[in-house]
Design a protein around this motif. Structure first.
Motif, PDB file in Angstrom:
ATOM      1  N   ALA A 105       0.635  -1.087   0.123  1.00  0.00           N
ATOM      2  CA  ALA A 105      -0.138  -0.387   0.019  1.00  0.00           C
ATOM      3  C   ALA A 105       0.738   1.239   0.617  1.00  0.00           C
ATOM      4  O   ALA A 105       1.933   1.124   0.743  1.00  0.00           O
ATOM      5  CB  ALA A 105      -0.771  -0.019   1.165  1.00  0.00           C
ATOM      6  N   VAL A 106       0.519   2.069  -0.167  1.00  0.00           N
ATOM      7  CA  VAL A 106       1.099   3.792  -0.407  1.00  0.00           C
ATOM      8  C   VAL A 106       0.359   4.499   0.910  1.00  0.00           C
ATOM      9  O   VAL A 106      -0.995   4.605   0.855  1.00  0.00           O
ATOM     10  CB  VAL A 106       0.744   4.527  -1.809  1.00  0.00           C
ATOM     11  CG1 VAL A 106       1.785   5.310  -2.099  1.00  0.00           C
ATOM     12  CG2 VAL A 106       1.340   3.590  -3.217  1.00  0.00           C
ATOM     13  N   VAL A 107       1.411   5.185   1.131  1.00  0.00           N
ATOM     14  CA  VAL A 107       1.021   5.813   2.799  1.00  0.00           C
ATOM     15  C   VAL A 107       2.086   6.879   2.652  1.00  0.00           C
ATOM     16  O   VAL A 107       3.083   7.152   1.710  1.00  0.00           O
ATOM     17  CB  VAL A 107       1.658   5.088   3.977  1.00  0.00           C
ATOM     18  CG1 VAL A 107      -0.032   3.722   3.585  1.00  0.00           C
ATOM     19  CG2 VAL A 107       2.570   5.136   4.187  1.00  0.00           C
ATOM     20  N   VAL A 108       1.476   8.162   3.274  1.00  0.00           N
ATOM     21  CA  VAL A 108       2.203   8.811   3.267  1.00  0.00           C
ATOM     22  C   VAL A 108       2.942   9.056   5.430  1.00  0.00           C
ATOM     23  O   VAL A 108       2.220   8.837   5.851  1.00  0.00           O
ATOM     24  CB  VAL A 108       1.683  10.687   3.179  1.00  0.00           C
ATOM     25  CG1 VAL A 108       2.256  11.423   3.884  1.00  0.00           C
ATOM     26  CG2 VAL A 108       1.483  10.316   1.770  1.00  0.00           C
ATOM     27  N   ARG A 109       3.898   9.108   5.360  1.00  0.00           N
ATOM     28  CA  ARG A 109       4.429   9.347   6.741  1.00  0.00           C
ATOM     29  C   ARG A 109       4.777  10.747   7.868  1.00  0.00           C
ATOM     30  O   ARG A 109       5.038  10.688   8.743  1.00  0.00           O
ATOM     31  CB  ARG A 109       5.328   8.258   7.390  1.00  0.00           C
ATOM     32  CG  ARG A 109       5.531   7.050   7.633  1.00  0.00           C
ATOM     33  CD  ARG A 109       6.528   6.029   7.493  1.00  0.00           C
ATOM     34  NE  ARG A 109       5.623   4.903   7.660  1.00  0.00           N
ATOM     35  CZ  ARG A 109       6.161   4.108   6.921  1.00  0.00           C
ATOM     36  NH1 ARG A 109       6.346   4.333   6.355  1.00  0.00           N
ATOM     37  NH2 ARG A 109       5.749   2.418   6.906  1.00  0.00           N
ATOM     38  N   GLU A 110       4.934  11.854   6.636  1.00  0.00           N
ATOM     39  CA  GLU A 110       5.269  12.825   6.890  1.00  0.00           C
ATOM     40  C   GLU A 110       4.681  14.162   5.570  1.00  0.00           C
ATOM     41  O   GLU A 110       4.780  13.577   4.529  1.00  0.00           O
ATOM     42  CB  GLU A 110       6.521  13.031   7.184  1.00  0.00           C
ATOM     43  CG  GLU A 110       7.847  13.265   5.949  1.00  0.00           C
ATOM     44  CD  GLU A 110       8.568  12.948   6.498  1.00  0.00           C
ATOM     45  OE1 GLU A 110       9.555  14.510   6.009  1.00  0.00           O
ATOM     46  OE2 GLU A 110       9.776  12.723   7.330  1.00  0.00           O
ATOM     47  N   PHE A 111       4.285  14.669   6.154  1.00  0.00           N
ATOM     48  CA  PHE A 111       3.990  16.234   4.529  1.00  0.00           C
ATOM     49  C   PHE A 111       4.519  16.559   3.629  1.00  0.00           C
ATOM     50  O   PHE A 111       5.954  16.648   4.311  1.00  0.00           O
ATOM     51  CB  PHE A 111       2.914  16.901   4.825  1.00  0.00           C
ATOM     52  CG  PHE A 111       1.397  16.136   5.943  1.00  0.00           C
ATOM     53  CD1 PHE A 111       0.360  14.938   4.781  1.00  0.00           C
ATOM     54  CD2 PHE A 111       0.840  16.917   7.056  1.00  0.00           C
ATOM     55  CE1 PHE A 111      -0.645  14.271   5.567  1.00  0.00           C
ATOM     56  CE2 PHE A 111      -0.052  15.607   7.486  1.00  0.00           C
ATOM     57  CZ  PHE A 111      -0.285  15.163   7.275  1.00  0.00           C
ATOM     58  N   GLY A 112       4.066  16.952   2.668  1.00  0.00           N
ATOM     59  CA  GLY A 112       5.668  17.173   1.221  1.00  0.00           C
ATOM     60  C   GLY A 112       5.310  16.714   0.404  1.00  0.00           C
ATOM     61  O   GLY A 112       3.536  16.545  -0.374  1.00  0.00           O
ATOM     62  N   GLY A 113       5.674  16.665  -0.709  1.00  0.00           N
ATOM     63  CA  GLY A 113       5.837  17.084  -2.188  1.00  0.00           C
ATOM     64  C   GLY A 113       5.625  15.228  -2.677  1.00  0.00           C
ATOM     65  O   GLY A 113       5.412  14.490  -1.448  1.00  0.00           O
ATOM     66  N   PRO A 114       5.328  14.538  -3.752  1.00  0.00           N
ATOM     67  CA  PRO A 114       5.075  13.715  -4.230  1.00  0.00           C
ATOM     68  C   PRO A 114       6.622  12.443  -3.918  1.00  0.00           C
ATOM     69  O   PRO A 114       5.618  10.797  -3.624  1.00  0.00           O
ATOM     70  CB  PRO A 114       5.340  13.525  -6.112  1.00  0.00           C
ATOM     71  CG  PRO A 114       5.102  14.940  -6.211  1.00  0.00           C
ATOM     72  CD  PRO A 114       5.390  16.040  -4.747  1.00  0.00           C
ATOM     73  N   GLU A 115       7.345  13.052  -2.675  1.00  0.00           N
ATOM     74  CA  GLU A 115       8.465  11.787  -3.375  1.00  0.00           C
ATOM     75  C   GLU A 115       8.033  11.622  -1.933  1.00  0.00           C
ATOM     76  O   GLU A 115       8.661  10.504  -0.957  1.00  0.00           O
ATOM     77  CB  GLU A 115      10.200  12.732  -3.245  1.00  0.00           C
ATOM     78  CG  GLU A 115       9.905  13.975  -2.091  1.00  0.00           C
ATOM     79  CD  GLU A 115       9.361  14.848  -2.045  1.00  0.00           C
ATOM     80  OE1 GLU A 115       9.128  16.128  -1.694  1.00  0.00           O
ATOM     81  OE2 GLU A 115       9.202  15.709  -3.437  1.00  0.00           O
ATOM     82  N   VAL A 116       7.497  11.584  -0.567  1.00  0.00           N
ATOM     83  CA  VAL A 116       6.969  11.456   1.006  1.00  0.00           C
ATOM     84  C   VAL A 116       6.483   9.706   0.472  1.00  0.00           C
ATOM     85  O   VAL A 116       5.985   9.556   1.842  1.00  0.00           O
ATOM     86  CB  VAL A 116       6.310  12.285   1.741  1.00  0.00           C
ATOM     87  CG1 VAL A 116       6.916  13.884   1.410  1.00  0.00           C
ATOM     88  CG2 VAL A 116       4.725  13.125   1.179  1.00  0.00           C
ATOM     89  N   LEU A 117       5.795  10.001  -1.062  1.00  0.00           N
ATOM     90  CA  LEU A 117       4.408   9.027  -1.135  1.00  0.00           C
ATOM     91  C   LEU A 117       5.694   7.190  -0.810  1.00  0.00           C
ATOM     92  O   LEU A 117       6.687   7.216  -1.616  1.00  0.00           O
ATOM     93  CB  LEU A 117       4.020   9.410  -2.209  1.00  0.00           C
ATOM     94  CG  LEU A 117       3.099   9.799  -2.964  1.00  0.00           C
ATOM     95  CD1 LEU A 117       2.616   9.634  -3.768  1.00  0.00           C
ATOM     96  CD2 LEU A 117       1.718   9.864  -1.898  1.00  0.00           C
TER      97      LEU A 117
END
Length: 312
Positions: A3-15
């Motif tokens: 699954a694709v998640v985010v642990r810290e907000f930001g640009g596409p690279e944080v996916l």
């Protein structure tokens, strides 16, 4: 599963593509084996942290990404009778504060947020329907215009705008489409009676040249605000499709924001319309989950017609 998640907000690279436990459906829920997940602007603003900063979602350690899904029923929770294992379905995840979204190999949704997939459509095409179609439908419901009334759709060649044009025409509304100059043929094919190029220096004047006195209502998918409001007649109606995009209700115009909600029954009606060829399902491109960051980059930089779709 992946699954694709985010642990810290930001640009596409944080996916981040990670391994997580297979989710289990609870009472009234369905687990879907994901075949395709639509990539929507709300995914990008979730990833960036804009929704958290606006107070629309609580801070959390892990945030799932993705609202739109099409796939096959994999497991049923207790009390679910509307669906069967192996059935092709579409669905919408409208809860932001979750660890998993639809960018995944499996997703669990409430049964009342799902519907049968459109007949004759691929699951990649089907994944473009839920969020865009329901947003357009719920915006038209908020306008509440009778057949024969006139409606301006801004961003008419875009994803939500295209559905709004088609659904408005199906309701017997007369549509003024605002879009790029090279999109005139497309929006007329979708059902627009009049066309105004988005580069026109005075959009309201251009609309009023076609509809003297102004249109009865407007759906503002291009987020033009007061520039589009000026095209609406006195005591007309106006619907914005994003947070903080609704202008001041000048001249007695009824102004609203559409706050999208999952609706399985409405989604089933949309799916039937798509299956019958009355709604156009547009896929801009298909990428794998591994390329989710690239998909978000393209979402923010490319001029897309249709939706990007991720496939496990």
């Amino acid at each position: 599963m992946r699954a694709v998640v985010v642990r810290e907000f930001g640009g596409p690279e944080v996916l981040d593509l990670v391994e997580v436990a297979l989710p289990q459906p609870g009472h009234g829920q369905v687990r879907v084996r994901v075949a395709a997940a639509g990539v929507n602007p709300v995914d990008a603003v979730t990833r960036s942290g804009a929704l958290a900063r606006a107070g629309l979602m609580a801070p959390r350690a892990v945030t799932g990404i993705g609202w739109d899904v099409a796939g096959v029923v994999d497991a049923l929770g207790a009390g679910v009778t509307r669906f069967t294992p192996g059935q092709r379905v579409v669905g919408l995840r409208d809860l932001l504060d979750t660890d998993l979204g639809t960018y995944a190999e499996h997703v669990v949704l409430d049964a009342d947020a799902m519907a049968p997939a459109p007949a004759g459509a691929s699951l990649e095409q089907a994944a473009t329907l839920p969020l865009g179609g329901l947003t357009a439908l719920q915006a038209l419901d908020l306008l509440d215009l009778p057949a024969g009334a006139t409606v301006l759709v801004t961003g008419a060649a875009g994803h939500v705008g295209g559905f709004a044009v088609e659904l408005a025409a199906l309701r017997g509304l007369r549509v003024v489409a605002l879009a790029g100059q090279d999109d005139e043929h497309l929006v007329r094919r979708l059902g627009a009676e009049w066309f105004v190029p988005r580069t026109h220096p005075d959009i309201a004047r251009a609309v009023r040249e076609s509809v003297p006195g102004g249109v009865d209502g407007a759906i503002d998918t291009a987020l033009l605000g007061v520039r589009a409001l000026a095209a609406v007649r006195r005591r007309g109606a106006f619907v914005a499709v994003a947070a903080d995009a609704a202008p001041t209700p000048l001249r007695g115009i009824r102004v609203a924001n559409v706050w999208i909600t999952a609706d399985g029954e409405a989604l089933a009606r949309l799916s039937a319309l798509a299956g019958d060829g009355h709604l156009t399902l547009r896929v801009a491109d298909t990428l794998t989950l591994h390329h989710a960051a690239h998909a978000h980059h393209r979402l923010e930089t490319d001029r897309l017609r249709g939706r990007l779709v991720l496939t496990p």
